[in-house]
Design an enzyme around this catalytic site. Structure first.
Site, PDB file in Angstrom:
ATOM      1  N   ARG A 240      41.730  48.082  45.275  1.00  0.00           N
ATOM      2  CA  ARG A 240      43.154  48.961  45.215  1.00  0.00           C
ATOM      3  C   ARG A 240      43.690  48.780  46.227  1.00  0.00           C
ATOM      4  O   ARG A 240      45.480  48.756  45.923  1.00  0.00           O
ATOM      5  CB  ARG A 240      43.210  50.389  44.735  1.00  0.00           C
ATOM      6  CG  ARG A 240      41.965  50.283  43.576  1.00  0.00           C
ATOM      7  CD  ARG A 240      41.603  51.540  43.096  1.00  0.00           C
ATOM      8  NE  ARG A 240      40.899  52.414  43.986  1.00  0.00           N
ATOM      9  CZ  ARG A 240      39.986  54.023  44.325  1.00  0.00           C
ATOM     10  NH1 ARG A 240      40.631  54.313  43.392  1.00  0.00           N
ATOM     11  NH2 ARG A 240      39.187  53.865  45.200  1.00  0.00           N
TER      12      ARG A 240
ATOM     13  N   ALA B 294      33.045  46.976  47.502  1.00  0.00           N
ATOM     14  CA  ALA B 294      31.338  47.460  47.717  1.00  0.00           C
ATOM     15  C   ALA B 294      30.878  47.558  48.388  1.00  0.00           C
ATOM     16  O   ALA B 294      30.362  45.826  48.739  1.00  0.00           O
ATOM     17  CB  ALA B 294      30.629  47.891  45.380  1.00  0.00           C
TER      18      ALA B 294
ATOM     19  N   LYS C 230      23.705  48.942  37.523  1.00  0.00           N
ATOM     20  CA  LYS C 230      23.574  50.429  36.868  1.00  0.00           C
ATOM     21  C   LYS C 230      24.461  51.670  37.284  1.00  0.00           C
ATOM     22  O   LYS C 230      24.553  51.410  38.377  1.00  0.00           O
ATOM     23  CB  LYS C 230      21.919  50.498  37.302  1.00  0.00           C
ATOM     24  CG  LYS C 230      20.811  49.913  38.464  1.00  0.00           C
ATOM     25  CD  LYS C 230      22.015  51.194  39.152  1.00  0.00           C
ATOM     26  CE  LYS C 230      21.373  51.577  40.631  1.00  0.00           C
ATOM     27  NZ  LYS C 230      22.384  52.858  41.263  1.00  0.00           N
TER      28      LYS C 230
ATOM     29  N   HIS D  60      32.542  51.978  34.980  1.00  0.00           N
ATOM     30  CA  HIS D  60      31.341  50.546  34.654  1.00  0.00           C
ATOM     31  C   HIS D  60      31.874  50.002  33.250  1.00  0.00           C
ATOM     32  O   HIS D  60      32.316  49.184  32.976  1.00  0.00           O
ATOM     33  CB  HIS D  60      29.946  51.118  34.548  1.00  0.00           C
ATOM     34  CG  HIS D  60      29.175  51.154  36.021  1.00  0.00           C
ATOM     35  ND1 HIS D  60      27.980  51.157  36.360  1.00  0.00           N
ATOM     36  CD2 HIS D  60      30.185  50.569  37.315  1.00  0.00           C
ATOM     37  CE1 HIS D  60      27.881  51.672  37.337  1.00  0.00           C
ATOM     38  NE2 HIS D  60      29.082  51.154  38.479  1.00  0.00           N
TER      39      HIS D  60
ATOM     40  N   ALA E 210      27.490  45.510  47.492  1.00  0.00           N
ATOM     41  CA  ALA E 210      27.535  43.758  46.863  1.00  0.00           C
ATOM     42  C   ALA E 210      27.597  43.037  47.904  1.00  0.00           C
ATOM     43  O   ALA E 210      26.733  41.508  47.238  1.00  0.00           O
ATOM     44  CB  ALA E 210      29.787  43.471  46.738  1.00  0.00           C
TER      45      ALA E 210
END
Length: 327
Positions: free
Chosen positions: A37, A12, A97, A79, A15
């Site tokens: 993935r 991400a 979040k 999440h 990150a």
């Protein structure tokens, strides 16, 4: 355990700032693996950020017994699922979040976290900064007198409508991505609110690009939450609390390392307070490590997440929009 070894679920964009860079200055933590993935993407991410191990799928990372905890920055709708999977694999979790897609899913994850005895912390990084602690102190001190009104806002421009944050199937929407901050801060400053009304500006019939919600708190004071990813409020990150003896205003309470201003007025006297520029993410990671290694209770545990998601659900209902659903 002397060092918390963390694996990242997904390559991400958040990150590096949220975890990898803080891990270089926070003692007792190491980022040791990443999964994506696509194995090529995972390997490229690992190479660019000095991570030793790359996995072609999330399950393989969770099966690695050398990993103590995972960082979950996946799309909103994923999440809950992958936090549950991490708990089942015996890993502590630092979850971005919003915690889950809705309050029902938050309660499911919270129950699993409690049963596991593992640390689960929602990544409202601003909450761990000294500025947030000071805001709470000012409210509890009574310096502002009896509270009358609380306003919070989190608005930023995201005109790329193909972005996953606008995707209902992934639990997207302005309230989920930006508004969760404003809702959380409203709860911190005002207490647990009732939603009395809400109005959305839509990207499509199911997805909000902006949201305004009116609140009422048990103490009788009112509140307003504003958020957007595309609206006339191009950039607004602020909070205001009005009491019968004074008021406070804060500019950029969510990432004060990039500049902030807290002003307090009581009667004819006004002052400005300043705080550390240490990244909010470093404070958050230190708290996560302390929770895992020393059992220090975090400020954003799953019970707090349930409360935030309950308000978010109520705002969506008041605006006539469907609740977000797990993917």
């Amino acid at each position: 355990m002397e060092t918390v070894r963390i694996g990242v679920l997904g390559a991400a964009r958040i990150a590096p700032a949220a975890l990898i860079e803080p891990a270089r200055i926070v003692p007792g933590v190491e980022v040791v693996a990443v999964a994506a993935r696509d194995l090529n993407r995972a390997e490229d991410f690992a190479r660019r950020h000095g991570i030793r191990t790359a996995y072609r799928d999330y399950r393989a990372l969770l099966d690695d017994q050398r990993i103590d905890a995972i960082y979950n920055p996946l799309p909103n709708g994923l999440h809950g699922r992958w936090t549950l999977a991490a708990l089942e694999a015996g890993k502590h979790v630092l979850c971005e979040k919003p915690f889950t897609a809705n309050a029902e899913e938050a309660r499911t994850v919270a129950a699993a976290a409690k049963a596991s005895g593992l640390v689960v912390l929602e990544a409202f990084h601003y909450r761990y900064h000294p500025l947030a602690r000071r805001l709470r102190e000012l409210i509890l001190s009574g310096e502002l007198g009896r509270l009358r009104h609380v306003e919070t806002a989190m608005c930023f421009p995201l005109p790329v409508f193909s972005d996953i944050r606008y995707d209902y199937r992934l639990a997207g929407g302005a309230l989920m991505d930006a508004g969760c901050y404003a809702v959380h801060l409203a709860r911190l400053l005002g207490g647990e609110p009732e939603v009395v009304g809400a109005a959305a500006k839509l990207r499509d019939p199911q997805v909000d690009r902006a949201m305004t919600a009116e609140l009422r708190f048990p103490g009788g004071h009112t509140g307003t939450v504003r958020c957007s990813m595309w609206s006339r409020d191009v950039l607004r990150m602020s909070a205001r609390v009005v009491g019968d003896q004074g008021e406070l205003r804060v500019l950029n309470p969510y990432a004060p390392q990039f500049g902030h201003r807290l002003s307090v007025r009581v009667g004819d006297h006004r002052r400005v307070e300043h705080f550390s520029r240490r990244p909010t993410y470093a404070y958050q990671l230190s708290a996560f490590v302390a929770a895992v290694l020393d059992g220090v209770p975090p400020l954003t545990p799953p019970e707090d997440s349930i409360a935030t998601m309950t308000v978010i659900d109520a705002i969506y209902r008041a605006a006539g929009l469907p609740l977000r659903q797990p993917t």
